[in-house]
Design an enzyme around this catalytic site. Structure first.
Site, PDB file in Angstrom:
ATOM      1  CD  GLU A 120      -2.447  -1.156   2.812  1.00 27.81           C
ATOM      2  OE1 GLU A 120      -2.207  -0.234   3.634  1.00 27.81           O
ATOM      3  OE2 GLU A 120      -3.191  -2.113   3.075  1.00 27.81           O
ATOM      4  CE  LYS A 122       5.234   5.212   7.060  1.00 30.25           C
ATOM      5  NZ  LYS A 122       4.786   6.506   7.502  1.00 30.25           N
TER       6      LYS A 122
HETATM    7  S1  IVH Z   1      -0.642   0.376   8.827  1.00 30.99           S
HETATM    8  C1  IVH Z   1      -0.009  -1.808  12.645  1.00 30.99           C
HETATM    9  N1  IVH Z   1      -0.784   1.445   6.445  1.00 30.99           N
HETATM   10  O1  IVH Z   1       2.302   5.336   9.115  1.00 30.99           O
HETATM   11  C2  IVH Z   1      -0.104  -1.129  11.360  1.00 30.99           C
HETATM   12  N2  IVH Z   1      -0.015   2.800   8.235  1.00 30.99           N
HETATM   13  O2  IVH Z   1       4.830   4.833  10.492  1.00 30.99           O
HETATM   14  C3  IVH Z   1      -0.198   0.311  11.502  1.00 30.99           C
HETATM   15  N3  IVH Z   1       0.499   5.103   7.616  1.00 30.99           N
HETATM   16  O3  IVH Z   1       1.003   4.974  12.351  1.00 30.99           O
HETATM   17  C4  IVH Z   1      -0.421   1.130  10.374  1.00 30.99           C
HETATM   18  N4  IVH Z   1      -0.028   4.920   5.489  1.00 30.99           N
HETATM   19  O4  IVH Z   1      -0.231   6.542  10.688  1.00 30.99           O
HETATM   20  C5  IVH Z   1      -0.463   1.644   7.730  1.00 30.99           C
HETATM   21  N5  IVH Z   1      -1.003   2.276   4.298  1.00 30.99           N
HETATM   22  C6  IVH Z   1      -0.691   2.471   5.562  1.00 30.99           C
HETATM   23  C7  IVH Z   1      -0.233   3.710   6.057  1.00 30.99           C
HETATM   24  C8  IVH Z   1       0.100   3.835   7.402  1.00 30.99           C
HETATM   25  C9  IVH Z   1       0.400   5.740   6.440  1.00 30.99           C
HETATM   26  C10 IVH Z   1       0.974   5.719   8.866  1.00 30.99           C
HETATM   27  C11 IVH Z   1       0.200   5.349  10.098  1.00 30.99           C
HETATM   28  C12 IVH Z   1       1.189   4.680  11.001  1.00 30.99           C
HETATM   29  C13 IVH Z   1       2.487   5.222  10.502  1.00 30.99           C
HETATM   30  C14 IVH Z   1       3.617   4.289  10.844  1.00 30.99           C
END
Ligand code: IVH
Length: 673
Positions: A120, A122
């Protein structure tokens, strides 16, 4: 770092304490009130200095330090809500090898399998957790410390028009859906352009502005935010088996979802998807700073488990920041309101992440020396999510043979800029108060919107007034006559009369505006309001000793000392005396005409939460009309806490201190409205 030499431990202890207090105060202003009192460069320099000292004296480092507190966004004023399921963060890497190690670790847990991943984008935004019950949005909460966050439901409802209140089709009874709040580049530019016109400090980047907006206590103020949802928290009943199934459901419910994600079998395929994402991401509506690789299967995720901070089943691969090589044509300086002298690189214009870059910050003298940056060098500039680019390093192979190290002090001397390095800090400040650049900044600040708010006295006019020698300090503004203005560019009879009238009208503005306008270091609009609410007049503030100043909520030892030092300075006292002689308002008006008692005479009211019908400004106006004062924090001296929805820690404090808590109805009854 403390004048470039190795500091003594006792000196470092004192300085660390001071830096933490100052940074915490600026964070508070930025995140809670969406304002800035110092320029970004100064703020960054403070943080860098603190991180440097903490690295040098690890025994003085603390978990509570602002350099460590990256993972906690909780702020005062919001109700705290526990997440049903913890919000974790992700391990980050910039290296393909580390990404493959992540897959290898999973391979040891699940041998002999080509594991299914989703890749995905980020999103570089602000994490938020939405709860839908029976398909209806009931709550939006920030990540906070992962266990509990701030209830920002009202701001999300108001600020994110694209978010539906009701899920389409079938929805679980209760579901936590996680995602990211962000601001489009267009909205960010719209807000900054407006601020520029009003001479307010600019926001550094869309992410910080998003964070600031969602944490405003008085609503989002017409700023538009967007949201994208990608994560599942608690869910009853649990119906999804995979992340891909969940993505499809998010789409089906009509929620804003990722523009694109990929399914991949094994890490080789996942890596190919990351490379594909890198070519597409600049066309996405949101800033994307990397890819998140997750095991697709929820059962496998559960089996892989998590460490204390992050899951073992996901990793963030961050794209290297955008960089470009160009020529550093010259080094110049920029002068801030407080007289801070910041070096700036003038570059041969170069394309970087979709914009043309011709200037970059060099932060301070030490930074130039550390990187040995010289005019005529070829440098690598970088934009790392920030709007202001930085000079990353020098390409020394391309350095001209006759190049000389850049001497900041000598450069300032050559330019006739009288400045001195602030003791214990990395930046320089103007020495002379007669420097026209500083005079211009000081007057523009004095007349600006958050201070005396003098209409039609923008920077271009200030520039002319100073260049023509008509004004040398703010008190001179009040001696200007229509005839003085007529010869200025773009001034005719009517516009000259208007400006003189606007300057005159500013004599009667609220006292806190004048206190803010004086430009006392570390005293912004909120502190100015707090000081006036406590002391009621400028002379009383001027007389107050540090211990008395510290009695004011929100004023700590450093700010108290800074106020004292300011009013011990002969030149400042002279200016204040001349302003007083010009008839500026220096005392709060008596609460009611003819000594008549009004319902809130002499009472202090603290506002918290969202009131059913009154905005914060309207409530403040009614309190003042009824003879009362508002204050930003609850103490024993508070008479009432006027509380609305989502009232947070102020309410708790009021309960603890036994302060009367009233709602809007009780308040209206009290003031007879
Ligand atoms: S998954 C346990 N997916 O990045 C999994 N996070 O550096 C937690 N973020 O706290 C998050 N895009 O705020 C996930 N596609 C995405 C994301 C994403 C941005 C942010 C999120 C997280 C941070 C971690």
């Amino acid at each position: 770092m403390l004048g470039g030499r190795m500091p003594e431990k006792s000196e470092a202890t004192r300085r660390i304490q001071e830096l933490r207090e100052t940074i915490a105060r600026h964070d508070e202003l930025y995140y809670r009130q969406g304002t800035l009192e110092i320029e970004d460069q100064e703020y960054d320099a403070l943080k860098r200095e603190l991180a440097g000292l903490e690295a040098e004296f690890p025994e003085l480092a603390s978990e509570a330090s602002p350099t460590k507190r990256v993972g906690d966004d909780r702020t005062e004023g919001f109700a705290k809500v526990k997440h049903r399921e913890r919000m974790m963060s992700l391990d980050n890497t910039y290296s393909e090898a580390e990404l493959r190690e992540f897959a290898a670790r999973l391979g040891r847990i699940f041998p002999d399998r080509n594991l299914p991943y989703v890749v995905e984008p980020k999103i570089d935004g602000v994490a938020v957790c939405l709860t839908y019950e029976g398909g209806q949005l009931v709550r939006a909460v920030t990540r906070g410390n992962g266990v509990e966050g701030d209830d920002v439901t009202a701001n999300v409802r108001e600020g994110v028009p694209a978010l539906p209140d009701t899920l389409k089709g079938d929805a679980p009874e209760v579901i936590e859906i996680r995602g990211e709040l962000y601001m489009t580049r267009a909205e960010f530019l719209r807000i900054n352009t407006e601020r520029e016109e009003k001479q307010l400090p600019l926001f550094a980047n869309p992410r910080n502005l998003t964070a600031g907006t969602i944490k405003q206590l008085a609503g989002v103020g017409g700023r538009r935010l967007e949201i994208v949802l990608y994560g599942l928290g608690a869910c009853q009943p649990r119906t999804f088996k995979t992340q891909s199934e969940f993505h499809a459901a998010v789409k089906g419910w009509g929620l804003p979802t990722l523009e694109k994600y990929w399914s991949a079998q094994g890490i080789d395929e996942a890596w190919a998807c990351i490379e594909k994402l890198d070519t597409l991401r600049h066309d996405f509506a949101y800033e994307t700073d990397g890819a998140v690789v997750k095991l697709d299967d929820f059962a496998l995720q559960a089996e892989a488990g998590a460490t204390a901070k992050s899951p073992r089943w996901a990793i963030a691969y961050k794209f290297a920041a955008e960089q470009a090589e160009t020529l550093l044509e010259k080094i110049d300086v920029q002068i801030g309101r407080t007289g801070a002298v910041t070096p700036v690189a003038h570059l041969k214009p170069v394309q970087l992440a979709g914009t043309t870059v011709s200037r970059a910050t060099l932060h301070n003298e030490d930074e130039i020396a550390r990187k040995d940056i010289r005019p005529g060098d070829t440098v690598v500039v970088q934009k790392a999510g920030e709007i202001i680019p930085q000079v990353l390093r020098v390409v020394t192979e391309k350095r001209p043979a006759d190049s000389q190290p850049f001497e900041f002090a000598a450069f300032l001397q050559e330019k006739g800029i009288e400045a001195e390095r602030v003791p214990g800090q990395a930046f320089w400040r103007l020495k002379g108060r007669d420097d026209p650049a500083l005079i211009r900044r000081r007057i523009a600040h004095f007349a600006g919107k958050p201070c005396l708010d003098i209409e039609n006295l923008g920077e271009a006019v200030v520039d002319q007034l100073v260049t023509q020698g008509l004004v040398r300090d703010p008190a001179d503004l009040f001696t200007l006559k229509v005839e003085d203005l007529l010869p200025l560019e773009k001034f005719a009879q009517k516009s000259s009369e208007n400006l003189v009238a606007a300057i005159d009208a500013s004599r009667r503005k609220e006292v806190w505006r004048l206190v803010h306008a004086l430009g006392i270091p570390n005293v912004g609009a909120q502190s100015a309001k707090d000081l006036v609410a406590h002391f009621h007049s400028l002379p009383a503030i001027m007389r107050a000793q540090p211990e008395e100043l510290e009695q004011v909520d929100g004023i700590g030892a450093i700010v108290a000392q800074s106020i004292r030092t300011f009013f011990e300075d002969e030149a400042q006292l002279d200016l204040v005396e001349r302003l007083i002689a010009q008839g500026l308002r220096i005392e709060e008006e008596p609460p009611a005409a003819g000594g008549e008692e009004t319902p809130l005479t002499g009472k202090t009211v603290v506002l918290t939460g969202t009131l059913p019908t009154l905005s914060r400004d309207e409530a403040t106006a009614l309190i003042e009309k009824a003879g009362g004062k508002t204050s930003s924090s609850v103490s024993k001296k508070t008479d009432y806490v006027l509380a609305g929805d989502s009232a947070g820690s102020k309410l708790d404090k009021a309960r603890k201190l036994g302060v009367s808590i009233i709602d809007e109805d009780a308040f209206r009854a009290m003031i007879g409205e």
